[in-house]
Design an enzyme around this catalytic site. Structure first.
Site, PDB file in Angstrom:
ATOM      1  N   HIS A 101       0.878  -1.176   0.000  1.00  0.00           N
ATOM      2  CA  HIS A 101       0.000   0.000   0.000  1.00  0.00           C
ATOM      3  C   HIS A 101       0.913   1.222   0.000  1.00  0.00           C
ATOM      4  O   HIS A 101       1.987   1.190   0.617  1.00  0.00           O
ATOM      5  CB  HIS A 101      -0.840   0.099   1.267  1.00  0.00           C
ATOM      6  N   ASP A 104       2.145   1.994   3.439  1.00  0.00           N
ATOM      7  CA  ASP A 104       3.087   1.060   4.094  1.00  0.00           C
ATOM      8  C   ASP A 104       4.506   1.491   3.823  1.00  0.00           C
ATOM      9  O   ASP A 104       5.370   1.357   4.672  1.00  0.00           O
ATOM     10  CB  ASP A 104       3.066  -0.375   3.533  1.00  0.00           C
ATOM     11  N   GLU A 232     -10.906  -6.990  -4.137  1.00  0.00           N
ATOM     12  CA  GLU A 232     -10.717  -8.026  -3.120  1.00  0.00           C
ATOM     13  C   GLU A 232     -11.943  -8.094  -2.209  1.00  0.00           C
ATOM     14  O   GLU A 232     -12.182  -7.189  -1.413  1.00  0.00           O
ATOM     15  CB  GLU A 232      -9.453  -7.699  -2.300  1.00  0.00           C
ATOM     16  N   GLU A 268      -9.148 -13.804  -1.076  1.00  0.00           N
ATOM     17  CA  GLU A 268      -8.353 -14.089   0.128  1.00  0.00           C
ATOM     18  C   GLU A 268      -9.041 -15.175   0.956  1.00  0.00           C
ATOM     19  O   GLU A 268     -10.233 -15.076   1.261  1.00  0.00           O
ATOM     20  CB  GLU A 268      -8.193 -12.804   0.943  1.00  0.00           C
ATOM     21  N   ASP A 296      -4.904 -13.898  -2.176  1.00  0.00           N
ATOM     22  CA  ASP A 296      -4.210 -13.547  -0.937  1.00  0.00           C
ATOM     23  C   ASP A 296      -4.171 -14.818  -0.100  1.00  0.00           C
ATOM     24  O   ASP A 296      -5.190 -15.271   0.445  1.00  0.00           O
ATOM     25  CB  ASP A 296      -4.919 -12.398  -0.206  1.00  0.00           C
ATOM     26  N   ASP A 307     -10.428 -11.660  11.089  1.00  0.00           N
ATOM     27  CA  ASP A 307      -9.410 -11.783  10.040  1.00  0.00           C
ATOM     28  C   ASP A 307      -8.042 -12.000  10.677  1.00  0.00           C
ATOM     29  O   ASP A 307      -7.263 -11.067  10.807  1.00  0.00           O
ATOM     30  CB  ASP A 307      -9.452 -10.484   9.212  1.00  0.00           C
ATOM     31  N   ASP A 309      -5.529 -13.624   9.571  1.00  0.00           N
ATOM     32  CA  ASP A 309      -4.418 -13.568   8.618  1.00  0.00           C
ATOM     33  C   ASP A 309      -3.275 -14.513   8.988  1.00  0.00           C
ATOM     34  O   ASP A 309      -2.103 -14.124   8.971  1.00  0.00           O
ATOM     35  CB  ASP A 309      -3.866 -12.132   8.504  1.00  0.00           C
ATOM     36  N   ASP A 339      -0.674 -12.510   2.344  1.00  0.00           N
ATOM     37  CA  ASP A 339      -1.288 -11.453   3.154  1.00  0.00           C
ATOM     38  C   ASP A 339      -1.508 -12.061   4.541  1.00  0.00           C
ATOM     39  O   ASP A 339      -2.621 -12.394   4.947  1.00  0.00           O
ATOM     40  CB  ASP A 339      -2.612 -11.014   2.515  1.00  0.00           C
TER      41      ASP A 339
HETATM   42  C1  XLS Z   1      -7.406  -6.694   4.657  1.00  0.00           C
HETATM   43  C2  XLS Z   1      -7.028  -6.921   3.262  1.00  0.00           C
HETATM   44  C3  XLS Z   1      -5.877  -6.054   2.776  1.00  0.00           C
HETATM   45  C4  XLS Z   1      -5.796  -6.098   1.275  1.00  0.00           C
HETATM   46  C5  XLS Z   1      -5.027  -4.972   0.672  1.00  0.00           C
HETATM   47  O1  XLS Z   1      -8.166  -7.455   5.249  1.00  0.00           O
HETATM   48  O2  XLS Z   1      -6.765  -8.264   3.077  1.00  0.00           O
HETATM   49  O3  XLS Z   1      -4.678  -6.450   3.368  1.00  0.00           O
HETATM   50  O4  XLS Z   1      -5.262  -7.300   0.827  1.00  0.00           O
HETATM   51  O5  XLS Z   1      -5.556  -3.749   0.976  1.00  0.00           O
HETATM   52 NI    NI Z   2      -5.825  -9.154   1.474  1.00  0.00          NI
HETATM   53 NI    NI Z   3      -7.461  -9.806   5.173  1.00  0.00          NI
END
Ligand code: XLS
Ligand code: NI
Ligand code: NI
Length: 438
Positions: A101, A104, A232, A268, A296, A307, A309, A339
């Site tokens: 991003h 980031d 996404e 994702e 993702d 989430d 991740d 991600d």
């Molecule tokens: C957040 C999203 C983010 C996107 C990019 O939940 O997964 O990380 O992949 O903005």
């Molecule tokens: Ni993502």
């Molecule tokens: Ni996410």
């Protein structure tokens, strides 16, 4: 090469019998599977926001991540140093691509001009590191969710001035993605949704979002960016309801607003799970519409409804994902972007290596299992046989739209009660296990 992660060297491939750590057991980047080397199938990408910027905080506690290369400041110089650490990490871990991003990589300034200058300076460093290492940008994106101005949404804000700021940010993020040769650009609507309908004009917000995306398409053509646009999906978090809730909702939105030819989806795993869908379901929905662009690659935790991740270590899931990727003929501009973040307790720099090795070996194993499943053909044969009645003359005529309800009535009256075969789910699950256990 040893400035930022002196304790770890380049991760070698050693094969599956080794008990060493900080090695690849399954990811043998040049090994050919179905006619292409593993690295071309998998197109792994490293997520800048998690790898370099995630302090591993949670709602109850501060960040724990140790980042000895980071002076903790918001300076552009520190931002440029992080880029060098990031590329050293990617080199040592054989990650060929990355995603970021705007916010980031570079600090937001006091106004748009300063934010753009900051970004340009860091992009100069990113470009230099790309040239030095041959690493590539999989996709770029704009962070339209952290700054308080976006609390009511960005491209769906009730405030026109905020919408304009979001437009300015996306315009610049597209410029730098183009400049860095990115193969895609992602739209994840972190604040594009609502927390209560009591204060929300949903239809108006969605129309504004569509106009925003049309402007992005126009701008893409204007600057000559040839990469793909990805949306996404995610159903909730941070908002109560996110408009891009799942693949089907995104496709419906894109069709309704005449955007379907300009976007693919970035699916994702953890978001699919939050939507109450399996990842394979989401991938098939996208794929059936010719819109499966990128992935993702993470996973959730079955006991936590948010989430998380997590790094993807689930072989079954990776096999299912790679079955869908192989079925569509592989990625073109997309790839597998980690991600994913380490758990808060995995706070040492070396844990970044352990985490990515886990994900890469899992997907390499998933790729090989998926390829073996395709070669074996049991599932394909079963499905072909299951639908065999549709290969009859009547079946073909129904599929071609040449049959009426009168015809179906005549046919059904003629044949009597149909014989019904078993779905054999448990037998098929056992076959799947055979390929995963080995
Ligand atoms: C957040 C999203 C983010 C996107 C990019 O939940 O997964 O990380 O992949 O903005
Ligand atoms: Ni993502
Ligand atoms: Ni996410």
């Amino acid at each position: 090469m040893t400035e930022f992660f002196p304790e770890v060297g380049v991760i070698p491939f050693v094969g599956s019998t080794s008990k060493d750590e900080l090695v690849f057991r399954r990811y043998d980047r040049d090994k050919v599977v179905e006619g292409r080397p593993m690295h071309e199938h998998l197109r792994f990408a490293c997520a800048y926001w998690h790898t370099m910027r995630n302090p591993l905080a949670d709602p109850f506690g501060v960040g724990t991540a140790l980042m000895p290369w980071d002076d903790g400041s918001d300076s552009v110089e520190n931002a440029r140093t992080r880029v060098r650490a990031f590329f050293e990490f990617m080199e040592k871990c054989s990650l060929d691509h990355y995603c970021f991003h705007d916010r980031d990589v570079a600090p937001e300034g006091a106004d748009i001009a300063e934010s753009e200058r900051n970004l340009d300076s860091v992009v100069e460093e990113l470009a230099a590191q790309q040239d030095r290492t041959g690493k590539k940008l999989l996709w770029g994106t704009a962070c339209l969710f952290i700054h308080p101005r976006y609390m009511h949404g960005a491209a769906t804000s009730c405030l026109l001035d905020v919408y304009a700021h979001a437009g300015a940010q996306v315009r610049k993020a597209m410029d730098v993605t183009h400049q860095l040769g990115g193969s895609g650009y992602v739209f994840w609507g972190g604040r594009e949704g609502y927390t209560t309908l009591l204060n929300t004009d949903m239809k108006r917000e969605l129309d504004h979002l569509a106009r925003f995306l049309h402007m992005a398409v126009e701008y893409k053509h204007k600057i000559g960016f040839k990469g793909d646009f990805f949306i996404e999906p995610k159903p909730k978090e941070p908002t109560t309801h996110q408009y891009d809730s799942d693949a089907a909702a995104c496709l419906n939105f894109l069709r309704e607003h005449d955007l379907i030819d300009h976007f693919k989806l970035n699916i994702e795993t953890n978001h699919a799970e939050l939507a109450g869908n399996t990842m394979r379901h989401e991938l098939q929905v996208a794929s059936a519409a010719g819109a499966l662009g990128s992935i993702d690659a993470n996973m959730g935790n079955a006991n936590l409804g948010w989430d998380t991740d997590c790094f993807p270590g689930n072989l079954y899931l990776a096999t299912e994902i790679m079955l869908e990727v192989l079925a569509m003929g592989g990625f073109t501009t997309g790839g597998l972007n980690f991600d994913a973040k380490r758990r808060r307790e995995s706070f040492e720099p070396v844990d970044l290596f352990h985490a990515h090795i886990l994900g890469m070996d899992t997907f390499a194993a998933g790729l090989e299992a998926a390829s073996a499943i395709r070669e074996d053909g049991s599932f394909e044969d079963f499905i072909t046989e299951r639908y065999a009645s549709w290969d009859s003359d009547l079946g073909r005529r129904i599929e071609a739209g040449e049959v009426t309800l009168d015809d179906l009535h005549a046919h059904a009256s003629d044949i009597g009660e149909p014989g019904i075969p078993s779905g054999r789910q448990e037998r098929l699950e056992a076959i799947m296990n055979r390929f995963i256990i080995g």
